[in-house]
Design an enzyme around this catalytic site. Structure first.
Site, short mmCIF file in Angstrom:
data_model
loop_
_atom_site.label_atom_id
_atom_site.label_comp_id
_atom_site.label_asym_id
_atom_site.label_seq_id
_atom_site.Cartn_x
_atom_site.Cartn_y
_atom_site.Cartn_z
N ASP A 91 1.85 21.44 21.29
CA ASP A 91 1.92 20.44 19.97
C ASP A 91 2.97 21.26 19.33
O ASP A 91 3.02 22.86 18.08
CB ASP A 91 0.31 20.12 19.72
CG ASP A 91 -0.02 18.99 20.06
OD1 ASP A 91 -0.24 17.64 19.83
OD2 ASP A 91 -0.10 19.86 21.68
N ASP A 145 2.92 28.46 17.65
CA ASP A 145 3.35 27.99 16.10
C ASP A 145 1.30 28.13 15.19
O ASP A 145 1.18 27.90 14.76
CB ASP A 145 3.21 26.82 15.79
CG ASP A 145 2.09 25.41 15.93
OD1 ASP A 145 1.54 24.82 16.84
OD2 ASP A 145 1.92 25.13 15.36
N ASP A 149 3.59 26.79 24.25
CA ASP A 149 2.79 26.45 22.92
C ASP A 149 3.71 24.51 23.27
O ASP A 149 4.01 24.97 23.14
CB ASP A 149 2.63 26.75 21.41
CG ASP A 149 1.52 25.35 21.59
OD1 ASP A 149 0.58 25.17 22.08
OD2 ASP A 149 1.49 24.78 20.43
#
Length: 226
Positions: A21, A178, A19
């Site tokens: 960000d 996250d 991922d």
């Protein structure tokens, strides 16, 4: 909390997918600056990082809701979302940096000839200039955005597409993210998954409850799998 130990704990992978960000990049302060610009324009008090950081992985609407709080339902939401995105796009990499440990991990993957790529729900018109602005990301084998396909995470399709473009079996790929949708998408794609506990997770306990194969305190935990 140390990285979770599971039967997969000693697996080495053919590819890593990340991922963006909250996993590779700490983009929160640029997103927060855009949010605060919108808040100022509406006569609303600015917010600090402890307010915007937990929402940083969840899109413009979530950021604005965090900033406006109880005032958000009565706002012209689509207009303010566009304003925030425009503010962010104009200042997309002023404060953004790789999280500590990311650059050594990416260098090690490249040295080991292990492919790595990026699969984010960020739209391409933001993803592409952001990735281009960060030299450490220049060797990504693939960059897939949230609008590359008709479906985004938690759909597994973008992850399966990423693995196909890299020429690797999804079962030999590790997805690191996250957010809960990252872990859901990775599992549905048949990949092993790792939660980036350094990112914008709501809490450590909640992140662990997503039942990823691994819970990494630091990107350096990734060295165990290359």
């Amino acid at each position: 909390m140390a990285s979770s130990q599971t039967p997969t704990s000693l697996v080495n992978y053919d590819a890593f997918l990340f991922d963006l960000d909250g996993t590779l990049l700490d983009t929160a302060d640029d997103l927060g600056a855009a949010l605060n610009a919108v808040l100022r324009s509406q006569g609303v008090d600015e917010v600090t990082s402890d307010v915007y950081r937990p929402a940083a992985s969840n899109g413009a609407g979530a950021l604005l809701e965090a900033g406006f709080k109880t005032l958000w339902p009565e706002q012209a939401q689509s207009t303010l979302i566009k304003q925030l995105v425009d503010e962010y796009a104009a200042n997309i990499a002023n404060q953004t940096v790789c999280f500590s440990g990311i650059e050594p991990l990416l260098i090690a993957l490249s040295h080991k000839k292990i492919k790595w790529g990026i699969m984010t729900n960020k739209p391409g018109f933001l993803t592409d200039p952001l990735v281009a602005a960060i030299p450490a990301l220049k060797d990504a084998s693939v960059v897939i955005s949230g609008d590359t396909l008709a479906e985004a995470k938690p759909s597994p399709l973008p992850l399966i597409h990423s693995a196909k473009l890299m020429g690797v079996d999804p079962k030999r790929c590790l997805y690191v993210g996250d957010a809960q949708r990252d872990i859901q998408a990775g599992k549905a794609a048949g990949m092993h998954t790792a939660t980036a506990l350094w990112g914008y997770v709501p809490s450590i306990d909640e992140a662990v409850s997503w039942n990823a194969n691994f819970n990494w305190q630091s990107p350096i935990d990734g060295f165990n799998h290359i």
